[in-house]
Design a protein around this motif. Structure first.
Motif, PDB file in Angstrom:
ATOM      1  N   VAL A 171      35.227  55.602  38.565  1.00 54.24           N
ATOM      2  CA  VAL A 171      34.929  54.562  37.744  1.00 54.24           C
ATOM      3  C   VAL A 171      36.240  53.634  38.009  1.00 54.24           C
ATOM      4  O   VAL A 171      36.161  52.291  38.168  1.00 54.24           O
ATOM      5  CB  VAL A 171      34.863  54.845  36.068  1.00 54.24           C
ATOM      6  CG1 VAL A 171      34.776  53.756  35.297  1.00 54.24           C
ATOM      7  CG2 VAL A 171      33.594  55.718  36.177  1.00 54.24           C
ATOM      8  N   GLN A 172      37.381  54.333  37.888  1.00 57.35           N
ATOM      9  CA  GLN A 172      38.758  53.299  38.189  1.00 57.35           C
ATOM     10  C   GLN A 172      38.718  52.633  39.343  1.00 57.35           C
ATOM     11  O   GLN A 172      39.076  51.674  39.669  1.00 57.35           O
ATOM     12  CB  GLN A 172      39.894  54.320  37.604  1.00 57.35           C
ATOM     13  CG  GLN A 172      39.933  54.562  36.291  1.00 57.35           C
ATOM     14  CD  GLN A 172      41.311  55.686  36.262  1.00 57.35           C
ATOM     15  OE1 GLN A 172      42.147  55.157  36.408  1.00 57.35           O
ATOM     16  NE2 GLN A 172      41.025  56.799  35.875  1.00 57.35           N
ATOM     17  N   ALA A 173      38.252  53.390  40.550  1.00 60.73           N
ATOM     18  CA  ALA A 173      38.363  52.804  41.810  1.00 60.73           C
ATOM     19  C   ALA A 173      37.518  51.876  42.073  1.00 60.73           C
ATOM     20  O   ALA A 173      37.476  50.701  42.747  1.00 60.73           O
ATOM     21  CB  ALA A 173      38.268  53.979  42.737  1.00 60.73           C
ATOM     22  N   ALA A 174      35.935  52.019  41.662  1.00 58.39           N
ATOM     23  CA  ALA A 174      35.039  51.020  41.794  1.00 58.39           C
ATOM     24  C   ALA A 174      35.109  49.801  40.717  1.00 58.39           C
ATOM     25  O   ALA A 174      34.480  48.828  41.000  1.00 58.39           O
ATOM     26  CB  ALA A 174      33.595  51.535  41.680  1.00 58.39           C
ATOM     27  N   GLY A 175      35.679  49.991  39.483  1.00 50.90           N
ATOM     28  CA  GLY A 175      35.687  49.061  38.705  1.00 50.90           C
ATOM     29  C   GLY A 175      36.489  47.648  39.150  1.00 50.90           C
ATOM     30  O   GLY A 175      35.857  46.705  38.622  1.00 50.90           O
ATOM     31  N   VAL A 176      37.033  47.741  40.005  1.00 55.58           N
ATOM     32  CA  VAL A 176      37.793  46.358  40.453  1.00 55.58           C
ATOM     33  C   VAL A 176      36.676  45.672  41.350  1.00 55.58           C
ATOM     34  O   VAL A 176      36.944  44.375  41.373  1.00 55.58           O
ATOM     35  CB  VAL A 176      39.082  46.630  41.362  1.00 55.58           C
ATOM     36  CG1 VAL A 176      39.795  47.598  40.770  1.00 55.58           C
ATOM     37  CG2 VAL A 176      38.467  47.394  42.659  1.00 55.58           C
ATOM     38  N   LEU A 177      35.619  46.097  41.523  1.00 59.57           N
ATOM     39  CA  LEU A 177      34.367  45.322  42.334  1.00 59.57           C
ATOM     40  C   LEU A 177      33.906  44.191  41.348  1.00 59.57           C
ATOM     41  O   LEU A 177      33.258  43.460  41.857  1.00 59.57           O
ATOM     42  CB  LEU A 177      33.590  46.339  42.925  1.00 59.57           C
ATOM     43  CG  LEU A 177      34.072  47.343  44.072  1.00 59.57           C
ATOM     44  CD1 LEU A 177      32.838  48.119  44.589  1.00 59.57           C
ATOM     45  CD2 LEU A 177      35.026  46.446  45.168  1.00 59.57           C
ATOM     46  N   TRP A 178      34.116  44.244  40.114  1.00 57.75           N
ATOM     47  CA  TRP A 178      33.618  43.034  39.430  1.00 57.75           C
ATOM     48  C   TRP A 178      34.220  41.859  39.860  1.00 57.75           C
ATOM     49  O   TRP A 178      33.402  40.844  39.857  1.00 57.75           O
ATOM     50  CB  TRP A 178      33.702  43.493  37.972  1.00 57.75           C
ATOM     51  CG  TRP A 178      35.174  43.213  37.348  1.00 57.75           C
ATOM     52  CD1 TRP A 178      36.126  43.880  37.421  1.00 57.75           C
ATOM     53  CD2 TRP A 178      35.861  41.520  37.154  1.00 57.75           C
ATOM     54  NE1 TRP A 178      37.293  43.353  36.976  1.00 57.75           N
ATOM     55  CE2 TRP A 178      37.044  41.990  36.768  1.00 57.75           C
ATOM     56  CE3 TRP A 178      35.264  40.504  36.873  1.00 57.75           C
ATOM     57  CZ2 TRP A 178      37.796  40.929  36.595  1.00 57.75           C
ATOM     58  CZ3 TRP A 178      35.948  39.267  36.502  1.00 57.75           C
ATOM     59  CH2 TRP A 178      37.377  39.723  36.318  1.00 57.75           C
ATOM     60  N   TYR A 179      35.516  41.681  40.044  1.00 55.74           N
ATOM     61  CA  TYR A 179      36.211  40.578  40.390  1.00 55.74           C
ATOM     62  C   TYR A 179      35.347  40.134  41.707  1.00 55.74           C
ATOM     63  O   TYR A 179      35.099  38.723  41.967  1.00 55.74           O
ATOM     64  CB  TYR A 179      37.376  40.686  40.917  1.00 55.74           C
ATOM     65  CG  TYR A 179      38.223  39.423  41.307  1.00 55.74           C
ATOM     66  CD1 TYR A 179      38.607  38.566  40.454  1.00 55.74           C
ATOM     67  CD2 TYR A 179      38.446  39.310  42.459  1.00 55.74           C
ATOM     68  CE1 TYR A 179      39.212  37.297  40.730  1.00 55.74           C
ATOM     69  CE2 TYR A 179      39.041  38.266  43.128  1.00 55.74           C
ATOM     70  CZ  TYR A 179      39.633  37.298  42.229  1.00 55.74           C
ATOM     71  OH  TYR A 179      39.988  36.100  42.826  1.00 55.74           O
TER      72      TYR A 179
END
Length: 420
Positions: A171-179
């Motif tokens: 979750v933490q690794a992929a969460g940045v992809l919202w940007y």
């Protein structure tokens, strides 16, 4: 996060800001021979803002301090800088500009996605059986790891809490992809937004705040990831269009005292709204859409209103020149990988507990007390190593010769030679 650069922003994948090259008539050379026009320089003030935004993102994701979202709303700043660059680029045909922006963004994403998917699949995740993303639709959603038009699927828990990484690492690794998703939407919408801005600047500038008041407060609810995407677009749309206003010179037409006063009122409203609508992390504006939108909007107006357009970093800031240049040239890489690298510090620091001289109770207590400080210290060399390892992909995406450490050292040496 990614989150503009001469390679690129988590902000934008291209960044070279133009500002007037001024010369007095008395100092002009005699017109005995034609001279080539000066090449546009970089606005180092805007480069500095982007670097500060990236550092703030890393520190926030490491420590989780809610007050950082108030002290420096980094995502709003990054979207504003990207919007300014996009307005500058749209002097060229819109389709070619969009194609260039997308081309610069995707290769770094593909490399990150390949590593992340390999890690998740290797850890036992099966997208066909995921309770939240299972079946055929789960496979379709994997396309978002290739082109981030929506939210990519990932498991909320993977592995065990006692494993090398905590069970929420995916979750933490992929969460940045919202940007990247929001950035892509803004890029695609920019030709229409800029057209509207040039015809009706104030309605276009303020419309995202109005949209946030509708979709970001629960007045109208859009379910699922579509709702999240629309909310993100609304929250940061005002900052993106402020980038247009900065490039088009609209902000300079407004008396500074007036723009700062109005911005302070907008920001005060944001804080008032946040005080009455705090989320699970208190004053964290990421959980309060309308407060985030209004605070970021006012903050960005003030930053851009005071924009000094530096050709070089002044005074004491000059010692940071190489790091500012490097971070701007590798902004996508830093943004994409920083969360994964933060988590990578944990197993490395845990090795310290196995050393002979840390077996005493006092040493163990000291390590426990300073654990976060060790993480902060270790994450920066890890980011540096990752920049060396994969940052050159940004150069390939920009159709440039790959560079391992583009910190502007050669350019600075040439400039010093000319001065000598």
């Amino acid at each position: 996060m990614t989150h503009g650069y001469t390679t690129g922003t988590p902000g934008t994948p291209e960044a070279s800001y133009d500002f007037p090259q001024q010369r007095s008539a008395d100092s002009a050379p005699p017109p005995t021979a034609p001279t080539a026009p000066a090449k546009p320089g970089r606005d180092r003030y805007l480069d500095l803002l982007r670097s500060l935004a990236l550092v703030r993102v890393v520190v926030y994701h490491l420590f989780g301090w809610a007050w950082l979202t108030v002290v420096f709303p980094s995502m709003g700043v990054m979207f504003a800088l990207a919007g300014s660059l996009m307005a500058r680029s749209l002097k060229r045909p819109a389709l070619s500009v969009i194609r260039g922006r997308v081309r610069r963004l995707l290769p770094p994403l593909w490399l990150f996605s390949a590593v992340l998917l390999a890690m998740m699949l290797g850890a036992g995740w099966n997208p066909l059986k995921d309770p939240d993303h299972g079946g055929t639709w789960g496979l379709v959603e994997l396309f978002n790891y290739i082109v981030p038009i929506g939210a990519p699927p990932f498991p909320w828990h993977l592995g065990s809490k006692s494993g090398v990484l905590e069970d929420t690492w995916a979750v933490q690794a992929a969460g940045v992809l919202w940007y990247l998703r929001a950035y892509l939407w803004f890029v695609i919408a920019s030709p229409l937004l800029l057209w509207a801005f040039r015809r009706a600047p104030w309605p276009t500038l303020l419309a995202p705040l109005g949209l946030t008041a509708i979709v970001g407060t629960g007045l109208v609810t859009i379910p699922g990831e579509t709702g999240n995407a629309v909310t993100d677009f609304a929250i940061y749309g005002g900052c993106w269009v402020l980038g247009f206003a900065h490039h088009e010179g609209l902000l300079k037409q407004i008396p500074r005292y007036l723009s700062v006063s109005c911005s302070a009122l907008v920001m005060a409203f944001g804080l008032w709204w946040a005080s009455n609508h705090q989320g699970p992390d208190g004053w964290d504006l990421n959980d309060i859409p309308l407060a985030q939108a209004t605070w970021s909007f006012g903050f960005v107006v003030i930053l851009l209103q005071y924009s000094p357009s530096w050709q070089e970093l002044p005074g004491a800031l000059r010692k940071w020149d190489k790091l500012v240049t490097l971070s701007n040239n590798r902004a996508v890489t830093i943004y994409l990988w920083h969360n994964l690298l933060i988590m990578a510090t944990v197993p490395l620091i845990d090795c310290l507990y196995e050393l002979p001289f840390t077996q005493s109770e006092r040493a163990m207590s000291a390590l426990d007390t300073t654990y976060m400080l060790w993480m902060f210290t270790l994450v920066w060399p890890l980011i540096g190593l990752m920049t060396l390892a994969v940052g050159w992909v940004e150069d390939l995406a920009a159709k440039r010769k790959p560079r391992l450490w583009p910190n502007g050292a050669k350019r600075s040496a040439r400039r010093a030679g000319h001065r000598g």
